[in-house]
Structures are given as structure tokens and as C-alpha cells.
Design a protein around this motif. Structure first.
Motif, PDB file in Angstrom:
ATOM      1  N   TRP A  70      -6.966 -11.725  -5.684  1.00 35.23           N
ATOM      2  CA  TRP A  70      -7.665 -10.840  -4.754  1.00 35.23           C
ATOM      3  C   TRP A  70      -8.530 -11.556  -3.729  1.00 35.23           C
ATOM      4  O   TRP A  70      -8.819 -10.993  -2.680  1.00 35.23           O
ATOM      5  N   VAL A 124      -1.899  -3.349   3.541  1.00 38.67           N
ATOM      6  CA  VAL A 124      -0.606  -3.202   2.873  1.00 38.67           C
ATOM      7  C   VAL A 124      -0.727  -3.679   1.431  1.00 38.67           C
ATOM      8  O   VAL A 124      -0.244  -3.029   0.496  1.00 38.67           O
ATOM      9  N   ARG A 125      -1.390  -4.810   1.221  1.00 43.20           N
ATOM     10  CA  ARG A 125      -1.589  -5.354  -0.127  1.00 43.20           C
ATOM     11  C   ARG A 125      -2.383  -4.377  -0.991  1.00 43.20           C
ATOM     12  O   ARG A 125      -2.011  -4.108  -2.135  1.00 43.20           O
ATOM     13  N   ALA A 127      -2.772  -1.115  -0.611  1.00 39.68           N
ATOM     14  CA  ALA A 127      -2.024   0.131  -0.836  1.00 39.68           C
ATOM     15  C   ALA A 127      -0.904  -0.047  -1.852  1.00 39.68           C
ATOM     16  O   ALA A 127      -0.473   0.922  -2.479  1.00 39.68           O
ATOM     17  N   ALA A 128      -0.442  -1.272  -2.038  1.00 43.48           N
ATOM     18  CA  ALA A 128       0.635  -1.535  -3.000  1.00 43.48           C
ATOM     19  C   ALA A 128       0.145  -1.501  -4.447  1.00 43.48           C
ATOM     20  O   ALA A 128       0.954  -1.464  -5.365  1.00 43.48           O
ATOM     21  N   GLU A 129      -1.158  -1.500  -4.646  1.00 40.00           N
ATOM     22  CA  GLU A 129      -1.730  -1.521  -5.988  1.00 40.00           C
ATOM     23  C   GLU A 129      -2.179  -0.118  -6.384  1.00 40.00           C
ATOM     24  O   GLU A 129      -3.066   0.447  -5.757  1.00 40.00           O
ATOM     25  N   PRO A 130      -1.574   0.461  -7.426  1.00 39.24           N
ATOM     26  CA  PRO A 130      -1.904   1.831  -7.823  1.00 39.24           C
ATOM     27  C   PRO A 130      -3.376   2.040  -8.182  1.00 39.24           C
ATOM     28  O   PRO A 130      -3.904   3.133  -8.012  1.00 39.24           O
ATOM     29  N   ALA A 176      -6.971   4.740   0.067  1.00 34.79           N
ATOM     30  CA  ALA A 176      -5.674   4.078  -0.096  1.00 34.79           C
ATOM     31  C   ALA A 176      -4.534   5.065   0.136  1.00 34.79           C
ATOM     32  O   ALA A 176      -3.481   4.682   0.659  1.00 34.79           O
ATOM     33  N   ASP A 177      -4.734   6.333  -0.223  1.00 34.34           N
ATOM     34  CA  ASP A 177      -3.692   7.335   0.015  1.00 34.34           C
ATOM     35  C   ASP A 177      -3.403   7.501   1.509  1.00 34.34           C
ATOM     36  O   ASP A 177      -2.261   7.754   1.895  1.00 34.34           O
ATOM     37  N   ARG A 180      -1.209   4.578   2.385  1.00 30.74           N
ATOM     38  CA  ARG A 180       0.135   4.815   1.844  1.00 30.74           C
ATOM     39  C   ARG A 180       0.885   5.860   2.674  1.00 30.74           C
ATOM     40  O   ARG A 180       2.078   5.707   2.945  1.00 30.74           O
ATOM     41  N   GLN A 183       2.202   4.408   5.818  1.00 29.02           N
ATOM     42  CA  GLN A 183       3.366   3.561   5.555  1.00 29.02           C
ATOM     43  C   GLN A 183       4.616   4.411   5.351  1.00 29.02           C
ATOM     44  O   GLN A 183       5.693   4.041   5.790  1.00 29.02           O
ATOM     45  N   PRO A 188       5.842   0.105   8.060  1.00 26.99           N
ATOM     46  CA  PRO A 188       4.662  -0.745   7.947  1.00 26.99           C
ATOM     47  C   PRO A 188       3.540  -0.200   8.825  1.00 26.99           C
ATOM     48  O   PRO A 188       3.785   0.433   9.841  1.00 26.99           O
TER      49      PRO A 188
END
Length: 196
Positions: A70, A124-125, A127-130, A176-177, A180, A183, A188
Motif C-alpha cells: 500500500w 484504480v488500485r 477500487a480493485a480492493e473490495p 470507492a463505489d 467503480r 470504471q 478506465p
């Protein structure tokens, strides 16, 4: 290196600064920091402020090695493979799912779109993490470049923070939603105007 603003959006990739690289940079050893990271780092990486930050991050890793994915990384421009700054999060998501971004552009590469490219890649990084629910940015109210950089990425001002050592910061957050959703609808994260 051309310091004129360009209309082509920039792209960056991140290179890990491991504990040895961070400690070398904190000690002002640019050659060892570059060797450990595998990229030629700029003198910016051993300036007073950078040395303090890298020392803090090295201590953070010593206390919690799981923070490594991180924290601060070197930002390398693509396709020319030049280190243009550093960026990352202040640590893993906290108990509420919040991560805070941080980024710095090497002075010779400012106002060319690299800060926006770094921020886009960080979003992007995240948002990729739940487990990430919110991305935060704290910016000094007189840092017009960083304020302009976050514009267009969905951040909302949520308050202010400050202390004697660091001064006053305006706090911005984006769910983050929201990242997402952008995206999903646009691919992207679209890059705002390439000025930063």
C-alpha cells in the motif's frame, strides 16, 4: 525532458520501494535507493522532505510488513521509463475501509499530467480492493496544483484537519463505489484535462 504541457494523457507504472530502498533514501543514499528499487531515482528522492517521508515509511514497514503493497512507490512514466515522482497510500485500509492517497511529482516533470496519471492509477488500485470503501486526500489549502489535480475525480470536500507541525489541510473523499461505477460506465477512469 520537455516542460511544456502536453495534450496527450500520461501513463505511469509503480515500482516498489522496499524497506532497504526506503531506508537508503531516508539516509540520503540515492545510489543504494536506486539499486534496491531497480530504477534510476531522481535527486528529489533524497531532498529533506522526501528523506523524512521515506524514513517514516521505512519505520512503518518495520512495524507492519503487511503495509508494503500500500505505501509509497516510485512512479515511472510509460513508455519512456523515467522516474517522474512517487505515489501511494498512507497505509492499508483502516477499520472503516478508508485509504489516503499521496503523490509528489519530481519538479522537472510538473504541469505535464503526471500527477493526474498517478492519482488515476491509485484510484484504480483502491477500487480493485473490495475492502476499500473510501479514498481520502488531504491537501493544504494553498497547494493549488494538488487541488487542481483532484478536480474531476469525484472528490468531495468533507472537512479540515490540522496541527502545529503539519499545518492546516482540507480533507476530500470519494467513495470507492463511485470510482467503480465510473470504471464500469466509462472503462478506465477518464483522465480530466492533462494539466496538473
Amino acid at each position: 525532458m520537455n516542460s511544456a504541457p502536453l495534450s496527450t494523457p500520461k501513463r505511469v507504472r509503480f515500482v516498489e520501494l522496499n524497506a532497504k530502498a526506503l531506508r537508503a533514501l531516508a539516509n540520503g543514499d540515492l545510489a543504494s535507493g536506486s539499486t534496491e528499487s531497480g530504477v534510476a531515482l531522481d535527486e528529489h528522492f533524497v531532498g529533506d522532505r522526501a528523506r523524512w517521508i521515506f524514513g517514516y515509511r521505512a519505520d512503518q514497514l518495520a512495524k507492519d510488513p503487511s503495509a508494503a503493497p500500500w505505501i509509497t512507490r516510485a512512479a515511472v512514466s510509460e513508455p519512456d521509463e523515467v522516474v517522474v515522482g512517487d505515489a501511494g497510500f498512507h497505509g492499508p485500509p483502516d477499520e472503516t475501509g478508508m485509504v489516503e492517497v499521496g503523490f509528489t511529482v519530481v519538479p522537472g516533470y510538473r504541469r505535464q499530467g503526471y500527477a493526474r496519471a498517478m492519482l488515476a492509477a491509485l484510484l484504480v488500485r483502491a477500487a480493485a480492493e473490495p475492502e476499500v470503501r473510501t479514498v481520502r486526500a488531504r491537501i493544504s489549502p494553498d497547494n493549488t496544483a494538488s487541488l487542481a489535480t483532484i478536480a474531476g475525480f469525484g472528490f468531495t470536500r468533507v472537512g479540515e484537519q490540522g496541527n502545529e507541525r503539519d499545518g492546516r489541510f482540507v480533507v476530500f473523499e470519494v467513495p470507492a463505489d463511485t470510482i467503480r461505477a465510473k470504471q464500469l460506465t466509462a472503462g478506465p477512469i477518464p483522465m480530466p484535462s492533462p494539466r496538473d
